[in-house]
Design an enzyme around this catalytic site. Sequence first.
Site, PDB file in Angstrom:
ATOM      1  CG  ASP A 369      -2.237   0.632   0.915  1.00 42.52           C
ATOM      2  OD1 ASP A 369      -2.303   2.000   0.873  1.00 42.52           O
ATOM      3  OD2 ASP A 369      -3.268   0.029   0.794  1.00 42.52           O
ATOM      4  NE  ARG A 447      -4.171  10.424   3.527  1.00 37.15           N
ATOM      5  CZ  ARG A 447      -3.675   9.165   3.071  1.00 37.15           C
ATOM      6  NH1 ARG A 447      -3.494   9.093   1.976  1.00 37.15           N
ATOM      7  NH2 ARG A 447      -3.447   8.307   4.017  1.00 37.15           N
ATOM      8  CG  ASP A 482      -6.442   5.515  -2.127  1.00 37.39           C
ATOM      9  OD1 ASP A 482      -7.619   6.011  -2.142  1.00 37.39           O
ATOM     10  OD2 ASP A 482      -5.783   5.437  -1.132  1.00 37.39           O
ATOM     11  CG  ASN A 484      -6.671   8.976  -0.117  1.00 36.99           C
ATOM     12  OD1 ASN A 484      -7.708   8.166   0.231  1.00 36.99           O
ATOM     13  ND2 ASN A 484      -5.719   8.342  -0.607  1.00 36.99           N
ATOM     14  CG  ASP A 552      -9.947   4.105   4.311  1.00 33.91           C
ATOM     15  OD1 ASP A 552      -9.808   3.409   3.382  1.00 33.91           O
ATOM     16  OD2 ASP A 552      -9.591   5.361   4.166  1.00 33.91           O
TER      17      ASP A 552
END
Length: 747
Positions: A369, A447, A482, A484, A552
């Site tokens: 990841d 983020r 991903d 985010n 998540d």
Amino acid sequence: MPIFINESLRQFHLQTKESSYIFCVLKNGQLGHLYYGKKVNHRENFSHLFQLPNEPIGNATFLYKGDQTFSLEVIKQEYPAYGTTDFREPAFHIWHENGSRITRFVFQSYKVIKGKPRLEGLPATYVDNENDVTTLMITLYDEISRVELQLQYSVFEHESVITRSARLTNDGHHPIVIERILSAVVDYPDAQFEMIHLDGAWIRERHITSRVLKKGVQFIDSKRGTSSSQHNPFFALKRIDATEHIGDVYGFSLVYSGNFIAGVEVDHYDVARAFIGINPFDFRWILHSKESFQTPEVVMVYSSAGLNGMSQTYHRLYASHLVRGPWRHRPRPVLINNWEATYFQFHEEKLLAIAESAKELGVELFVLDDGWFEGRNDDTTSLGDWVVDRNKIPSGLSELVKRINEKGLQFGIWIEPEMISEKSRLYERHPDWVLKAPNCSTISHGRNQYILDLTRQDVRDYLYHTISHLLEHANIAYVKWDMNRNMTEIGSSLLEASKQGEVAHRYILGLYELLERLTNTFPHVLFESCASGGNRFDPGMLYYMPQSWASDNTDAFERVKIQYGTTLVYPISSIGAHVSAVPNHQTGRVTPLKTRWHVAMFGAFGYELDPAALSEQEKQQVKKQISFFKKYRTLLQYGTFYRLMSPFEGTDAAWMVVSEDKREAIVAFYRFVAKPNPSFMRLHLKGLHPSLKYEVMIDDQTKVLYGDELMHIGLFLPPFYMGTVKTKETVMMGDYVSCLAVLKAIE
Ligand code: DGJ
């Protein structure tokens, strides 16, 4: 033939296995809607379904002189306009060069095609065999503004599915401005429905919301640039008396990953207008002469077998006619993901150790990841560069992959291609590649990161080449893609001022183009889409990536709700679900390993923990879990899925899967809160063969029962052996417990 046409009356009847959808050309040339619901026989004349009041209508406006009844306000329509006697939510809103917002689309022609044409630049359902679907194309035209509207209806006759989309073409000499262009509108004769939708937030995605329709406009939408975890691009209209398994339900699922709107207007006559499409808010598209605009597709499902019937149709359709490539219908590998085991803090040796013990447990795919690329020790840096961090992985990525492959595991990798960190070489070189409104000197972060401007070809080319390079230079079998953050200050430095309102949609088109290129070049790679968990879990992404990380939140209790809601539309094979460590990292809750497994196995299954932290006994348990899963994964991921008890209605939940031949089934029951001195309960199973005898196995206890007994009398719960088995686990004591029943036909 699923499409009947009463030529002289200009009536169209789209008929599927269970449903009829009937519309006509009205006397003003627009399309009028006549019926959508349970299948009726075709007849040569449906004119009686068109109704106008006998008396003049008070306080209404009318199209024809001397006629005080023909008002679009009271007429059910297919693709309604604003400004010509209908004041309800319109399907479109267009500005013309002269300032007019009036467009009169008049029926021009139709054609029926075998199969289903692709939607330019957009994901959509498809068929391998053109006999599986028939498409009706209706062309309407506005002579004054010279704009053409094409409505596409594709009929999956064996599935009770009709897909719809619209395409606008500017046939005139001047540009037009589209401010609203929905994919479909459906007018119902009454409003006796509950509207069901999937809502939530980060780590509590796709919870089921149900509301009885009330007067006025009720809608859900996304303005976040992603389809979002707040609202999924889907809703169902359920008849008030319909249940999970009985009664009429209409589903609307939009094959789109960006800003959308979906809702119902109940008007002053108590009739309901359902609508769905791209969100008109912050949308403004300039269509130049000879250009076309294609809306996304909406997949409409009719079910007379309640919500579950609707879901099963979506599951079959999306697993077979939306997911593409070699992973369609293919059981998914058991994976281990290092995110919750290490977060950003790891070293090659640690990864190899995780892989080594995961292999011993039976895992098939190791997924590395976030945190593997240069400088990425937290979430403030490095997105965009995608060069391996030699401090963490000294031997380099391809060597690490080789070593993991040598251990007998496939290798998968996390990337977040759509993002850029301010602290990155890419940002130093191309600050203009950030998605940003023209007048903004600073922009908001999410983020600590910005979004790349995927409306730009150069950005997409960069991403295509960078990701291709990564996939070509190491033996990568799986990619977790991903995304985010949500979009803010939406704009593009390459587009002129008048086109800034196109950016959010152009972004999604750019994303789709990039994904199309990548998945064509690397068809063998299994892509899993992710967006802070389930912030972009939608049919659009499923077209490119056969599975999505559902949330998540890996807490078993929360996951039952999330996965239960997700199954309203999405097949089990598409729902990424992992067993993680306790106390759970999102809730702090401690749930038994067995329950975590019982939940995650109904999905694209894996583990997200450090195997080194497991006790010897837990390792043995995990080994058994994985070997059980491998034995039954086709059934679990592709069997017919039934929701049995809703976690939104109490503190228990249950669901089951049944094989196509009905000879095998797996039932899971979850109890979140212990009940002292509980009463006996009967879980009424579904989908079994009534006269087959099944061996029902719960843990190591078996009983033989007939299908009709299990469906009509029910499976006794807590497990029928309660009191005879001594261990705490098997008598289901405590909170967050679960049990699994495996059914096998024995004759
Ligand atoms: C969000 C994802 O949902 C997580 O699973 C994980 O991949 C992190 N991003 C990594 O940053």
